[in-house]
Scaffold this motif. Structure first.
Motif: not given
Length: 174
Positions: A83, A17, A75
């Motif tokens: 996400q 990430l 992120a």
């Protein structure tokens, strides 16, 4: 028989990430610079015609800006479902960065027209040629960011996209 998904290593996911965020910040910066160059070219038009009136820098920037926003949001997101969706969007926009050949072609065409001092370039031909040269570099670097991003998503697919299933060519991904 359904395969049980592997447990995701949190540290590996955080590193992935972080890489997504870094590439996204670079993409967002390239997009913002592209908008600035596009506005500068349009402000310096003064008698110019195609391809300088296309606003290439402005409309090209939409993709790197979307790429940057999606990656940074992914992120920073703590919700797994959100996400995953943002990372999928980030992956798609990294592919779309590679489809901007028309922007690259118009930037090259504008550079050639202005470097020859053609009447289609209008006044300020040297400044417009320099701006088009910088725009070509921005588009090229955006291509590279797209390539690196696609590679990152593929290499780290087990931590970034644990829900990706399917086959690749003649073998299974997992």
């Amino acid at each position: 028989m359904e395969k049980v998904p592997e447990k995701v290593d949190i540290q590996e996911k955080e590193r992935a990430l972080s890489s997504v965020k870094t590439l996204s910040v670079i993409g967002l910066s390239l997009g913002i610079c592209s908008v600035g160059i596009g506005i500068a070219v349009l402000a310096l038009m003064d008698g110019a015609s195609y391809p300088l009136t296309t606003g290439t820098g402005v409309w090209f920037a939409a993709n790197p800006i979307a790429f940057g926003i999606l990656g940074i949001a992914a992120a920073l997101s703590t919700n797994e479902i959100t996400q995953r969706r943002l990372l999928t969007g980030h992956y798609v926009t990294s592919i779309l960065l590679m489809t901007q050949g028309y922007a690259f072609a118009t930037a090259i065409q504008g550079l050639i027209v202005c470097s020859k001092g053609d009447a289609d370039c209008g006044s300020n031909a040297d400044a417009k040629a320099a701006l088009r040269g910088v725009l070509i570099a921005i588009i090229f670097f955006a291509y590279l960011v797209g390539i690196f991003s696609m590679g990152l998503h593929y290499r780290k697919r087990r931590v970034l996209h644990p829900d990706w299933k399917g086959t690749h060519c003649c073998r299974s991904w997992d």
